[in-house]
Design an enzyme around this catalytic site. Structure first.
Site, short mmCIF file in Angstrom:
data_model
loop_
_atom_site.label_atom_id
_atom_site.label_comp_id
_atom_site.label_asym_id
_atom_site.label_seq_id
_atom_site.Cartn_x
_atom_site.Cartn_y
_atom_site.Cartn_z
N GLU A 164 -52.33 -20.67 -40.61
CA GLU A 164 -51.59 -21.32 -39.68
C GLU A 164 -51.80 -20.47 -38.28
OE1 GLU A 164 -47.67 -20.90 -41.33
OE2 GLU A 164 -47.55 -18.91 -41.25
N ASP A 224 -42.80 -17.02 -32.96
CA ASP A 224 -43.99 -17.83 -32.89
C ASP A 224 -44.14 -18.24 -31.23
OD1 ASP A 224 -43.79 -18.16 -35.61
OD2 ASP A 224 -42.39 -20.00 -35.43
#
Ligand code: FUB
Length: 345
Positions: free
Chosen positions: A244, A31
């Site tokens: 997301e 991420d």
């Protein structure tokens, strides 16, 4: 990439085909939110560990406990790991699952924005502050008031305003906030609370931040993604709708909202003419990587654009043990983005 196809992968061959190598190999990282501060690249990743939690569709196996900051002099240079920048035990309101963070700078101070579950197991978003981009960061006592869900990405616009984009479906709980409060009445099923396939898709959220960057300055609004006819994408449009991993970058005066489609494993993008949107769907930035999740950032360094992303090839396909990578990204002359394949054919 779906888990059942991983069993057939030859990881040695895949390593040769990968367009980039892990930025670090001594820890697992994911991420990546990358920024250039003082001429240097700083990456704010999740720090993946195997805490032994069982796999489920709500991401319980993503049981991360702390953050490390990485820095690089150049995108192809060696990365420095600055050690633990913030640990869950230092955050008074948090209990577990330190998921995808971001950071930004204002007036010489650095702000780490991070999601974690609170003591009631509801995801909230917190802020921690440091004098250094590498941390360590000192957390606020409470999360951002009225914050919820996951994956904060904080964008600084040219007029000095800061906006937080956030939200994530299933384990990120966004679907449980459709009525404005946390829907706790039904069991934690990934598919409860979702719109029907023929209804408008759940949207990421955006809120301007207060001048001190510690709170929302307004009630979060929907980040609307529309098709070429201006119609909102539908929940059943799994190849294009938001799931997301929000990110915002500005290119030639236009606002590029990019995100993961979750269960179809694409990083896509949509373009708007202001930070709130609506954003018109334009295409795919990154085709599926090895591992279920895909999550990225897009950052300019020395006049070139780079995609920071992750995959699970170093861990041979373990979906919660990922590695951050970086590849050059090209905008075409019409402003569209050239799709990257993470592994050459
Ligand atoms: O790292 C945990 C979660 O996986 C992130 O918050 C999501 O974006 C996905 O990458």
């Amino acid at each position: 990439m779906p888990e059942d196809s991983i069993a057939h992968i030859d990881f040695e061959a895949l390593k040769q085909k990968a367009i980039s190598a892990p930025v670090v190999e001594h820890i697992y990282t994911a991420d990546p939110s990358a920024h250039v501060f003082n001429g240097k690249i700083y990456i704010y990743p999740s720090h993946d560990i195997d805490a032994g939690d069982a796999f489920d569709d709500l991401g319980s196996h993503f049981a991360m406990e702390d953050y490390h900051v990485l820095s690089m002099e150049t995108p192809d240079g060696k990365a420095t790991d600055h050690g633990v920048a913030l640990h869950v035990t230092d955050v008074p309101w948090a209990s577990k699952q330190m998921w995808a963070p971001d950071a930004n700078e204002k007036n010489g101070k650095y702000y780490l924005f991070f999601p974690a579950k609170d003591k009631q197991e509801v995801f909230r978003i917190g802020v921690a502050v440091s004098e250094s981009p590498a941390g360590p960061f000192v957390p606020q006592v409470n999360p951002i008031a009225d914050s919820f869900s996951i994956d904060p990405a904080v964008f600084k616009d040219g007029d000095g305003s800061y906006y937080m984009y956030f939200g994530g479906i299933w384990g990120g709980q966004l679907q449980r906030w459709r009525k404005g409060t946390f829907e706790a009445s039904q069991p934690e099923s990934p598919f409860a609370h979702l719109p029907l396939d023929n209804e408008p898709a759940l949207c990421a959220k955006v809120a301007k931040l207060t001048d001190d960057l510690l709170e929302f300055a307004e009630t979060p609004k929907d980040v609307m993604i529309v098709d070429e006819n201006g119609k909102a994408l539908l929940q059943g449009d799994n190849n294009r709708r938001f799931f997301e991993a929000s990110w915002m970058h500005k290119y030639n005066g236009r606002y590029y909202f990019s995100y993961s489609t979750g269960d179809t494993h694409f990083i896509c993008y949509a373009i708007g003419d202001n930070p709130y949107g609506p954003f018109t769907y334009k295409g795919v930035v990154l085709n599926p990587v090895v591992g279920w999740t895909t999550h990225h950032s897009i950052t300019e360094y020395n006049g070139e654009w780079y995609l920071f992303y992750h995959d699970s090839s170093l861990s041979k396909g373990v979906t919660h043990l990922r590695s951050v990578k970086v590849a050059k990204l090209q905008h075409n002359t019409d402003g569209t983005i050239q799709t990257l394949d993470p592994y050459v054919q």
